[in-house]
Design a protein around this motif. Structure first.
Motif, short mmCIF file in Angstrom:
data_model
loop_
_atom_site.label_atom_id
_atom_site.label_comp_id
_atom_site.label_asym_id
_atom_site.label_seq_id
_atom_site.Cartn_x
_atom_site.Cartn_y
_atom_site.Cartn_z
N VAL A 181 44.58 9.08 44.08
CA VAL A 181 44.63 9.55 45.47
C VAL A 181 43.21 9.56 46.01
O VAL A 181 42.31 10.13 45.39
N THR B 137 44.25 29.34 36.99
CA THR B 137 44.75 29.23 35.61
C THR B 137 46.00 28.35 35.57
O THR B 137 46.64 28.11 36.59
N ALA B 138 46.33 27.92 34.36
CA ALA B 138 47.55 27.14 34.16
C ALA B 138 48.77 28.01 34.46
O ALA B 138 49.76 27.54 35.00
N LEU C 98 46.20 18.43 42.64
CA LEU C 98 45.26 17.50 42.02
C LEU C 98 44.27 18.16 41.06
O LEU C 98 43.38 17.49 40.51
N GLY C 99 44.39 19.48 40.87
CA GLY C 99 43.57 20.16 39.87
C GLY C 99 42.13 20.36 40.29
O GLY C 99 41.76 20.16 41.46
N ASN D 176 39.71 19.97 43.99
CA ASN D 176 39.52 18.51 43.99
C ASN D 176 38.79 18.06 45.26
O ASN D 176 39.07 18.54 46.36
N GLY E 293 49.57 17.51 36.69
CA GLY E 293 49.05 18.54 35.79
C GLY E 293 50.09 19.65 35.68
O GLY E 293 51.28 19.42 35.87
N TYR E 294 49.62 20.85 35.37
CA TYR E 294 50.55 21.97 35.21
C TYR E 294 51.39 22.22 36.45
O TYR E 294 52.60 22.36 36.39
N GLY E 295 50.71 22.28 37.61
CA GLY E 295 51.42 22.60 38.85
C GLY E 295 52.33 21.46 39.29
O GLY E 295 53.52 21.66 39.57
N LYS F 30 48.54 32.78 21.37
CA LYS F 30 48.01 31.57 22.01
C LYS F 30 48.96 30.39 21.75
O LYS F 30 49.25 29.59 22.64
N THR G 170 45.37 20.64 30.05
CA THR G 170 43.97 20.97 30.33
C THR G 170 43.50 22.15 29.47
O THR G 170 42.36 22.19 29.02
N THR G 171 44.43 23.08 29.22
CA THR G 171 44.04 24.28 28.47
C THR G 171 43.82 24.00 26.97
O THR G 171 43.47 24.91 26.24
N ASN H 45 50.08 10.07 39.99
CA ASN H 45 49.07 10.58 39.06
C ASN H 45 48.16 9.45 38.61
O ASN H 45 48.59 8.30 38.47
N LYS H 46 46.90 9.82 38.36
CA LYS H 46 45.89 8.85 37.95
C LYS H 46 46.27 8.11 36.67
O LYS H 46 46.05 6.92 36.54
N GLY I 191 47.94 25.25 42.26
CA GLY I 191 47.02 25.08 41.14
C GLY I 191 45.57 25.28 41.56
O GLY I 191 45.28 26.02 42.50
N ASP I 192 44.67 24.57 40.89
CA ASP I 192 43.23 24.76 41.11
C ASP I 192 42.77 24.38 42.52
O ASP I 192 41.66 24.73 42.91
P1 FAD Z 1 45.60 20.06 36.23
O1 FAD Z 1 46.50 20.61 35.21
O2 FAD Z 1 44.17 19.94 35.87
O3 FAD Z 1 46.15 18.64 36.69
C1 FAD Z 1 45.63 17.85 37.71
C2 FAD Z 1 46.23 16.46 37.60
O4 FAD Z 1 45.85 15.68 38.72
C3 FAD Z 1 45.77 15.69 36.37
O5 FAD Z 1 46.86 15.08 35.74
C4 FAD Z 1 44.80 14.64 36.94
O6 FAD Z 1 44.77 13.46 36.17
C5 FAD Z 1 45.40 14.40 38.30
N1 FAD Z 1 44.45 13.92 39.30
C6 FAD Z 1 43.24 14.46 39.61
N2 FAD Z 1 42.66 13.78 40.60
C7 FAD Z 1 43.50 12.80 40.93
C8 FAD Z 1 43.46 11.77 41.92
N3 FAD Z 1 42.45 11.64 42.76
N4 FAD Z 1 44.52 10.91 42.00
C9 FAD Z 1 45.57 11.02 41.14
N5 FAD Z 1 45.67 11.98 40.21
C10 FAD Z 1 44.64 12.87 40.11
N6 FAD Z 1 44.22 28.38 32.08
C11 FAD Z 1 45.05 29.26 31.50
O7 FAD Z 1 45.97 29.76 32.18
N7 FAD Z 1 44.93 29.61 30.19
C12 FAD Z 1 43.97 29.06 29.40
O8 FAD Z 1 43.89 29.40 28.21
C13 FAD Z 1 43.08 28.11 29.96
N8 FAD Z 1 42.16 27.50 29.19
C14 FAD Z 1 41.40 26.49 29.73
C15 FAD Z 1 40.53 25.79 28.87
C16 FAD Z 1 39.77 24.75 29.37
C17 FAD Z 1 38.87 23.99 28.45
C18 FAD Z 1 39.85 24.40 30.76
C19 FAD Z 1 39.03 23.27 31.31
C20 FAD Z 1 40.70 25.10 31.61
C21 FAD Z 1 41.48 26.15 31.10
N9 FAD Z 1 42.38 26.85 31.92
C22 FAD Z 1 43.23 27.79 31.35
C23 FAD Z 1 42.51 26.55 33.36
C24 FAD Z 1 43.67 25.60 33.61
O9 FAD Z 1 43.59 24.51 32.74
C25 FAD Z 1 43.71 25.11 35.05
O10 FAD Z 1 43.69 26.21 35.91
C26 FAD Z 1 44.99 24.28 35.28
O11 FAD Z 1 44.92 23.08 34.54
C27 FAD Z 1 45.21 23.95 36.75
O12 FAD Z 1 46.39 23.22 36.89
P2 FAD Z 1 46.56 22.13 38.03
O13 FAD Z 1 47.99 21.75 38.03
O14 FAD Z 1 45.96 22.63 39.30
O15 FAD Z 1 45.64 20.93 37.58
#
Ligand code: FAD
Length: 404
Positions: free
Chosen positions: A81, A317-318, A107-108, A267, A12-14, A378, A45-46, A37-38, A300-301
């Motif tokens: 994972v 956030t992203a 893993l978000g 996660n 994901g983003y991170g 945006k 995601t955003t 990655n899955k 990340g999340d």
């Molecule tokens: P993610 O980007 O969600 O990536 C996680 C990755 O891990 C994915 O590719 C997933 O497929 C993979 N994964 C998950 N579980 C497994 C597993 N068990 N095995 C293998 N792979 C796995 N933030 C902002 O900053 N600005 C915005 O405008 C904004 N708008 C948003 C709008 C929406 C509709 C949503 C839902 C969220 C929004 N956010 C926004 C929040 C932001 O999207 C998240 O905070 C951000 O995506 C977190 O990044 P991450 O890298 O932690 O996880």
């Protein structure tokens, strides 16, 4: 000498940011880099609220991981994972096992339903491409069914959105633009469609600037959204949602579609792996490491970083995920080279909340923006995320350029 293995979980983003920075920073002799990655694609995601409403095709919100990662340098494994065994420095995947010397957990998030009955079964959450596709199809199916049945069930045309945080509001912004298109497509009188946003808290977009909140609310109300604040969802059923009303009363709002956008958690792999957590999020140290594990970074999340000014965690956030990804790549390179680590400091550039393609509210570098200027910001933010990972080629391929 055996090279250390750096394993990144999640693209994901991170995770993707960490990977592209690691492949730049580390010499091939210094470490092996593995990304798990899955799916074989990354999704923004955003942007998922757009794909969910149907205002943007889901293929526009994703791109192939192999297109942005140097596969000569990074071994990409498409797998799920299941668990991390920190005492054995092992990751358990659905299809095997993986050893690591340094681990990045990225893993978000997942949807948090706070134990509210029926939400998992009957509501839909905007969490990934599969869900976005399902939400879009589900709404269309309700409209098509309404039209095809002799007995007119108007509740099929009611969409309830649970939660008036950023995700809920951004989704509503897309929905109010999509519904007129759907009405035209399915020959439905737009007056029959109800969009209701139910929020347990007494405020909309909590913590955001009140003037901007008013702008967002009046715009959405003008386009047909009914807000019901201080109204907790007690239960979700196949018919709709049961909400609290006054002291002890409840009310059933019949709805063909219920979208749950009121809670994110880390996660569930975090809990499964036995790490100390708060709703699936790990409170990391100043270097973004898991306490007690000097070779595990959480970003990340899945991570929880306290804002020293407010003494509360930064919202997930992203923006913060990408900064953490870049920072972690630098700290891992430092660890491998026996250099000192750097503290993570979040550089908040602002917040933009879209209200459909052509409108938004934003605070950017401390300045308030509304309308087309905010909507333009945006697009800048969306394109910047692409640029940071894949440079200009990715921006040209996937970027948002449509003039307002
Ligand atoms: P993610 O980007 O969600 O990536 C996680 C990755 O891990 C994915 O590719 C997933 O497929 C993979 N994964 C998950 N579980 C497994 C597993 N068990 N095995 C293998 N792979 C796995 N933030 C902002 O900053 N600005 C915005 O405008 C904004 N708008 C948003 C709008 C929406 C509709 C949503 C839902 C969220 C929004 N956010 C926004 C929040 C932001 O999207 C998240 O905070 C951000 O995506 C977190 O990044 P991450 O890298 O932690 O996880």
């Amino acid at each position: 000498v055996k090279k250390p293995a750096v394993v990144v979980l999640g693209a994901g983003y991170g995770g993707l940011m960490a990977t592209v920075k690691l492949q730049k920073l580390l010499h091939p002799n210094e470490a092996d880099i593995v990304l798990v990655n899955k799916n074989d694609y990354h999704y923004e995601t955003t942007w998922l609220h757009e794909a969910s409403a149907g205002t943007l095709h889901h293929d526009r919100v994703r791109y192939r991981i192999r297109d942005v990662v140097n596969t000569n340098r990074v071994k990409f494994i498409q797998d799920t994972v299941e668990e991390i065994k920190a005492d054995e420095q092992k990751v358990i995947l659905a299809g095997g096992e993986l050893h690591y010397d340094y681990l990045v957990i990225a893993l978000g998030g997942e949807s948090e339903t706070f134990g509210i009955q029926g939400l998992k079964e009957h509501a839909l959450s905007i969490t990934n491409v599969n869900m976005a596709r399902k939400i879009r199809e589900h709404i269309e199916y309700q409209f098509a069914t309404y039209k095809a049945e002799d007995e007119k069930r108007e509740e099929l045309l009611t969409i309830v959105v649970g939660g008036a945080g950023f995700t809920g509001i951004e989704f509503l912004g897309e929905l109010v633009n999509r519904v007129p298109e759907l009405c035209e497509e399915y020959d439905i009188d737009p007056k029959k469609v109800k969009i209701i946003c139910v929020e347990a808290a007494p405020v909309i977009l909590p913590g955001f600037d009140p003037e901007l909140v008013n702008y967002a609310v009046s715009l959405l109300e003008k386009k047909g959204v009914e807000f019901r604040i201080s109204t907790p969802i007690k239960e979700c059923t196949p018919e709709g949602v049961v909400v609290g009303k006054g002291e002890n009363e409840t009310e059933l709002i019949k709805a063909g579609t219920v979208i749950w956008a009121a809670g994110v958690r880390g996660n569930s792999v975090i809990e499964k792996s036995g790490f100390e957590n708060m709703r699936g999020r790990v409170k990391v140290d100043m270097y973004l490491r898991m306490p007690g594990h000097e070779n595990i970074f959480v970003i990340g999340d899945c991570s929880l970083v306290i804002n020293e000014e407010t003494n509360r965690p930064y919202p997930p956030t992203a923006q913060i995920a990408m900064q953490q990804g870049e920072h972690t790549a630098k700290n891992i390179a430092a660890l491998i080279r026996n250099q000192e680590l750097d503290d993570f400091v979040f550089d908040n550039k602002g917040t933009v909340c879209s209200l459909g393609e052509k409108d938004a509210v934003a605070i950017v570098f401390g300045k308030k923006l509304t309308g087309f200027k905010a909507a333009f910001m945006k697009k800048v933010v969306d394109n910047r995320a692409l640029y940071l990972v894949g440079g200009l080629p990715l921006v040209l391929k996937k970027g948002k350029f449509k003039l307002l």
